[in-house]
Motif scaffolding. Structure first.
Motif, short mmCIF file in Angstrom:
data_model
loop_
_atom_site.label_atom_id
_atom_site.label_comp_id
_atom_site.label_asym_id
_atom_site.label_seq_id
_atom_site.Cartn_x
_atom_site.Cartn_y
_atom_site.Cartn_z
N ALA A 59 23.69 -29.72 -53.99
CA ALA A 59 23.45 -31.12 -54.66
C ALA A 59 24.33 -31.98 -54.45
N GLY A 60 25.19 -31.73 -53.42
CA GLY A 60 26.23 -32.86 -53.26
C GLY A 60 25.62 -34.44 -52.78
N ALA A 61 26.27 -35.34 -53.41
CA ALA A 61 25.66 -36.74 -52.99
C ALA A 61 26.34 -37.17 -51.53
N PRO A 62 25.45 -37.83 -50.70
CA PRO A 62 25.94 -38.31 -49.66
C PRO A 62 27.24 -38.94 -49.41
N PRO A 63 27.75 -39.53 -50.43
CA PRO A 63 29.30 -40.00 -50.19
C PRO A 63 30.03 -38.85 -50.34
N GLU A 64 29.88 -37.85 -51.20
CA GLU A 64 30.96 -36.71 -50.98
C GLU A 64 30.62 -35.84 -49.79
N MET A 65 29.51 -35.70 -49.25
CA MET A 65 29.28 -35.13 -47.94
C MET A 65 29.99 -35.83 -46.78
N ALA A 85 30.85 -53.98 -44.29
CA ALA A 85 31.55 -53.80 -42.91
C ALA A 85 32.75 -54.81 -42.87
N MET A 86 32.68 -55.89 -43.54
CA MET A 86 33.71 -56.85 -43.46
C MET A 86 34.91 -56.08 -44.35
N ALA A 87 34.42 -55.66 -45.63
CA ALA A 87 35.68 -55.16 -46.47
C ALA A 87 36.38 -54.00 -45.79
N ALA A 88 35.44 -52.94 -44.99
CA ALA A 88 36.13 -51.91 -44.52
C ALA A 88 36.96 -52.33 -43.44
N GLY A 89 36.57 -53.34 -42.60
CA GLY A 89 37.48 -53.93 -41.41
C GLY A 89 38.64 -54.58 -42.14
N LEU A 90 38.75 -55.01 -43.22
CA LEU A 90 39.93 -55.81 -43.64
C LEU A 90 40.81 -55.01 -44.41
N LEU A 91 40.27 -53.68 -44.76
CA LEU A 91 41.09 -52.73 -45.24
C LEU A 91 41.96 -51.99 -44.04
N MET A 92 41.47 -51.91 -43.09
CA MET A 92 42.20 -51.55 -41.67
C MET A 92 43.37 -52.56 -41.21
N LEU A 93 43.21 -53.62 -41.80
CA LEU A 93 44.01 -54.61 -41.19
C LEU A 93 45.54 -54.80 -41.50
N PRO A 94 46.12 -54.21 -42.47
CA PRO A 94 47.32 -54.02 -42.58
C PRO A 94 47.99 -52.97 -41.79
N GLY A 95 47.24 -51.96 -41.55
CA GLY A 95 47.95 -51.06 -40.41
C GLY A 95 48.09 -51.77 -39.00
N ASN A 96 47.05 -52.37 -38.92
CA ASN A 96 47.18 -52.97 -37.42
C ASN A 96 48.23 -54.26 -37.45
N PHE A 97 48.08 -54.79 -38.69
CA PHE A 97 49.61 -55.71 -38.73
C PHE A 97 50.85 -55.12 -38.74
N MET A 98 51.14 -54.04 -39.07
CA MET A 98 52.48 -53.34 -39.03
C MET A 98 52.47 -53.27 -37.38
N LEU A 106 35.09 -45.35 -44.96
CA LEU A 106 35.24 -46.72 -46.04
C LEU A 106 33.96 -47.35 -46.11
N LYS A 107 32.80 -47.05 -45.26
CA LYS A 107 31.51 -47.69 -45.47
C LYS A 107 30.60 -46.45 -46.09
N GLY A 108 30.62 -45.46 -45.50
CA GLY A 108 29.70 -44.28 -46.29
C GLY A 108 30.13 -43.44 -47.31
N ALA A 109 31.68 -43.38 -47.64
CA ALA A 109 31.75 -42.64 -48.87
C ALA A 109 32.52 -43.63 -49.85
N LEU A 110 33.07 -44.58 -49.57
CA LEU A 110 33.63 -45.48 -50.54
C LEU A 110 32.60 -46.68 -50.67
N MET A 111 31.67 -46.77 -49.86
CA MET A 111 30.55 -47.86 -50.14
C MET A 111 31.34 -49.16 -49.93
N PHE A 112 31.95 -49.48 -48.96
CA PHE A 112 32.44 -51.06 -48.75
C PHE A 112 31.68 -51.47 -47.60
#
Length: 483
Positions: A430-436, A299-312, A291-297
């Motif tokens: 030539a791949g970009a870091p997020p792709e890697m 730390a807060m946004a990455a953490g919040l995106l994992m929250l629904p799973g924990n909520f379940m 989430l941080k390295g590939a989708l560039m979110f």
């Protein structure tokens, strides 16, 4: 099966133990989101920083086997208050760290406290609640075991984005103080003090075995298996564990009674717990990277995106626990692993550098619905097959293997992730870091998916350790009490 031990307030006792264990298990992964900030502040590399997690797991793996012995030497109240106090000191030490060694020492001290609390929690819960009421309580305990390490990146991401990483420990310290004060008023002594002979050879073999194994697996994330720093501790660990097992089976009063593994459902339940914890901690370290390295979110946004799973997990754990008392473990564990396999195939399908975030969130939610249906039923069914005199041994054995699972999951996930990155770059210079990063995480999920399929196969052999009918259970308990 045997009857429960009567205490003044079993629910309050369980609450203290679960809150203490929650903060301790939260600490396993809480610094995953903060490693980059700590690396910059203390001017250390990733290999060194990773020991903040590895050292925590290593300490737990060494200490938890000894807990079976501690529970036969010290009262329940002494162990609970002692574990909470040690954890508090570790949190304070880490919060006030002036350098990396001080932070590392604080983490180890906190892990010592957690290593005392975890086995005590499981053993005490088995003693103070009757068999036909354990499902609900174990459901909440399953919530602690699965949610705490999974929630670590979420909560720490929010803390890091709004304050600094030190506040992870300050908040933990405040909670420890409150729990400790409450523990003085509600904890009763329930364990039987026998003070068996302390076998130093068993302690040494246990420490060398589990310590060497976890150290080797954790180092494997950064080094080749042919490196002496990996294979020497691995060989020492394996030899020591074999010697430890042989010694325990030959002793009249073993440090940990490994005969608990002669119970088929205990062995199977422990294996399923091992696989579940491995999946949880593998995912807990891979998804923040993605989430941080590939989708560039952030730390807060990455953490919040994992929250629904924990909520379940938070919502379903008590529900699964309540239904477990009526229907038993088989349906839950099989259905749970089916969902885990579906979730991991979903990750393999969607992981890329441009994946919409909602697809990751949905897959993570499915994964945790499955894990919620798997962990508590497997653990409860396993412990239900034991008699009261070996609860401490079963608890120590299961919790030790859970810590080894955490080390295996973290180490192998990062190792496979690195191999995936290198494989991608070999064909895409030539791949970009997020792709890697996305390619590396996707590669690692092949490993997690394979573990999930193996878990599903194991689930097919699960059967109930007891008749879930309360009436029949009460008759059994009455006969045991009369005997």
């Amino acid at each position: 099966m045997d009857s429960k031990v009567h205490v003044k307030s079993p629910k309050s006792m369980a609450l203290v133990l679960m809150l203490g264990a929650f903060i301790g298990l939260f600490g396993e992964t809480a610094l995953n989101m903060a490693l980059t900030e700590i690396m910059a502040q203390f001017e250390i590399g990733a290999t060194t920083a990773q020991w903040l997690t590895t050292g925590y797991l290593l300490t737990l793996a060494i200490l938890v086997p000894v807990s079976a012995l501690l529970m036969k030497w010290f009262t329940t109240k002494q162990l609970v208050i002692g574990g909470l106090t040690i954890s508090l000191l570790g949190a304070l030490f880490a919060a006030m760290s002036l350098n990396f060694p001080m932070l590392m020492l604080g983490r180890v001290i906190q892990a010592v406290g957690t290593g005392i609390l975890l086995p005590v929690m499981l053993s005490v819960v088995m003693l103070i609640f009757p068999i036909h009421k354990r499902g609900m309580v174990m459901g909440i305990m399953g919530l602690v075991i699965t949610t705490a390490p999974a929630l670590g990146p979420t909560l720490s991401g929010i803390i890091i984005s709004t304050m600094s990483w030190e506040w992870i420990f300050w908040f933990s310290a405040v909670v420890y103080v409150l729990i400790t004060l409450y523990a003085f008023t509600v904890i009763s002594n329930v364990s039987e003090i026998t003070k068996p002979k302390i076998d130093l050879a068993s302690i040494a073999l246990s420490t060398a075995g589990f310590g060497g194994l976890v150290f080797a697996l954790s180092t494997l994330a950064e080094q080749s298996i042919t490196a002496p720093v990996v294979f020497i501790p691995l060989i020492i660990g394996i030899i020591a564990l074999i010697a430890f097992g042989g010694r325990q089976l030959s002793m009249d009063q073993p440090m940990v009674d490994l005969r608990v593994f002669k119970r088929p459902m205990f062995t199977l339940g422990t294996l399923i717990m091992f696989l579940s914890i491995l999946i949880i901690l593998s995912t807990a370290i891979l998804l923040p990277l993605y989430l941080k390295g590939a989708l560039m979110f952030s730390a807060m946004a990455a953490g919040l995106l994992m929250l629904p799973g924990n909520f379940m997990n938070f919502i379903l754990s008590p529900v699964v626990g309540g239904l477990f008392d009526k229907v038993g473990p088989r349906v839950f564990i099989i259905t749970g692993f089916v969902l885990i396999v579906i979730a991991n195939f979903s990750f393999l399908t969607v992981l890329a550098a441009d994946t919409p975030a909602w697809q990751i969130v949905v897959s993570f939610m499915i994964l945790f619905v499955g894990l919620t249906m798997t962990t508590m039923p497997a653990q409860t069914n396993a412990m239900n097959q034991l008699t009261r005199d070996v609860y401490a041994d079963g608890s120590a054995a299961m919790n030790t293997l859970n810590q080894v699972a955490g080390a295996v999951g973290t180490a192998v996930a990062i190792t496979v992730f690195t191999i995936g990155q290198n494989t991608f770059m070999a064909g895409n210079a030539a791949g970009a870091p997020p792709e890697m990063i996305a390619a590396g995480v996707k590669y690692a999920f092949y490993f997690i998916t394979g573990i999930s399929i193996f878990g599903l196969i194991c689930a097919l052999f699960v059967r109930s350790s007891i008749d879930p009918s309360p009436a029949k259970v009460e008759v059994v308990e009455e006969k045991v009490a009369e005997a």
